[in-house]
Design a protein around this motif. Sequence first.
Motif, PDB file in Angstrom:
ATOM      1  N   LYS A  21      33.548  43.381  40.192  1.00  0.00           N
ATOM      2  CA  LYS A  21      34.398  41.868  39.677  1.00  0.00           C
ATOM      3  C   LYS A  21      33.222  41.044  41.466  1.00  0.00           C
ATOM      4  O   LYS A  21      32.696  39.694  41.913  1.00  0.00           O
ATOM      5  N   ARG A  26      28.788  40.560  37.383  1.00  0.00           N
ATOM      6  CA  ARG A  26      27.410  39.220  37.276  1.00  0.00           C
ATOM      7  C   ARG A  26      25.938  39.100  37.623  1.00  0.00           C
ATOM      8  O   ARG A  26      25.900  40.042  38.297  1.00  0.00           O
ATOM      9  N   ARG A  39      32.680  35.603  32.659  1.00  0.00           N
ATOM     10  CA  ARG A  39      31.908  35.744  33.743  1.00  0.00           C
ATOM     11  C   ARG A  39      31.668  34.273  34.208  1.00  0.00           C
ATOM     12  O   ARG A  39      30.935  33.329  33.114  1.00  0.00           O
ATOM     13  N   ASN A  43      30.590  44.936  32.081  1.00  0.00           N
ATOM     14  CA  ASN A  43      31.123  43.316  31.316  1.00  0.00           C
ATOM     15  C   ASN A  43      31.948  42.581  32.811  1.00  0.00           C
ATOM     16  O   ASN A  43      31.847  41.425  32.973  1.00  0.00           O
ATOM     17  N   ASP A  44      31.658  42.785  34.240  1.00  0.00           N
ATOM     18  CA  ASP A  44      32.332  42.704  35.290  1.00  0.00           C
ATOM     19  C   ASP A  44      31.204  42.218  36.306  1.00  0.00           C
ATOM     20  O   ASP A  44      31.552  41.038  37.111  1.00  0.00           O
ATOM     21  N   ALA A  59      30.601  49.045  34.039  1.00  0.00           N
ATOM     22  CA  ALA A  59      31.681  48.333  34.589  1.00  0.00           C
ATOM     23  C   ALA A  59      30.362  46.750  34.001  1.00  0.00           C
ATOM     24  O   ALA A  59      30.789  45.249  34.731  1.00  0.00           O
TER      25      ALA A  59
END
Length: 248
Positions: A157, A199, A2, A196-197, A194
């Motif tokens: 993302k 922020r 990220r 990992n993506d 979600a």
Amino acid sequence: MRRKYIVGNWKMNGHITSLHEAQAIEKAAHAHPGVDVALCPPFTLVMAMAKLCPQLGVGGQDCHTLDKGAFTGSVSADMLVDCGAKLAIVGHSERREYSHESNEMVRNKASAALGAGLDVIICVGEPLSVREAGDAETYVLGQVAQSLPMALLHAPKRVAIAYEPIWAIGTGLTASTDEIAAMHGAIRGALGSAANDVRILYGGSVTPDNAAEILATSDVDGALVGGASLSAAKFVPIIAAGEGASNT
Ligand code: PGA
């Protein structure tokens, strides 16, 4: 991986004459390509700033849940896109408090923003009384569960969550890095597929003095900065700290 995301929230501050600060911030963003940088000025400046600073992500500080209609004083996500915005902040604690925005309303605003093609930053954070009662994590995870739109699953993302303890906003107090790491870890743990993506940004009295330490804290993917984003002199070192933290 990220990318670090450093976002300024000008709140109800700034005039046409302030745009030179945005230009200086854009120049610094260009010099720090490892970081994503965005600025959210008042609506009155979104179009001018987006035109003047094409390399900055320029965004709104709020949007309506609907595209158009008889809602005096409101601005829709679609209108933000129309004037060049790339993102919107929703659910800031000042809007939750002064405009009585519920989690459901925040979720609908986030859906509207994503639907219009904007990235979205969804704010959460506990008041001091809740932190002192030892209930901060339950409170914030409840906000996360109820404020995140289903559409997030298709576009993780494009979504950031800003954890901003209310008692740290504009007060000069910040949460300790242990408190930040614990809360960000808990939020990450609640994000399922979600995780990992999306922020997770920290906000609340981030300054050039504390940015490096906060941005190096585990699960901190960036910062949402109020007061210190109003001038390039204060915001640029925070962008640099973001790049520094990305490289470690
Ligand atoms: P502050 O504001 O940096 O002035 O504390 C942060 C925010 O409200 O997003």
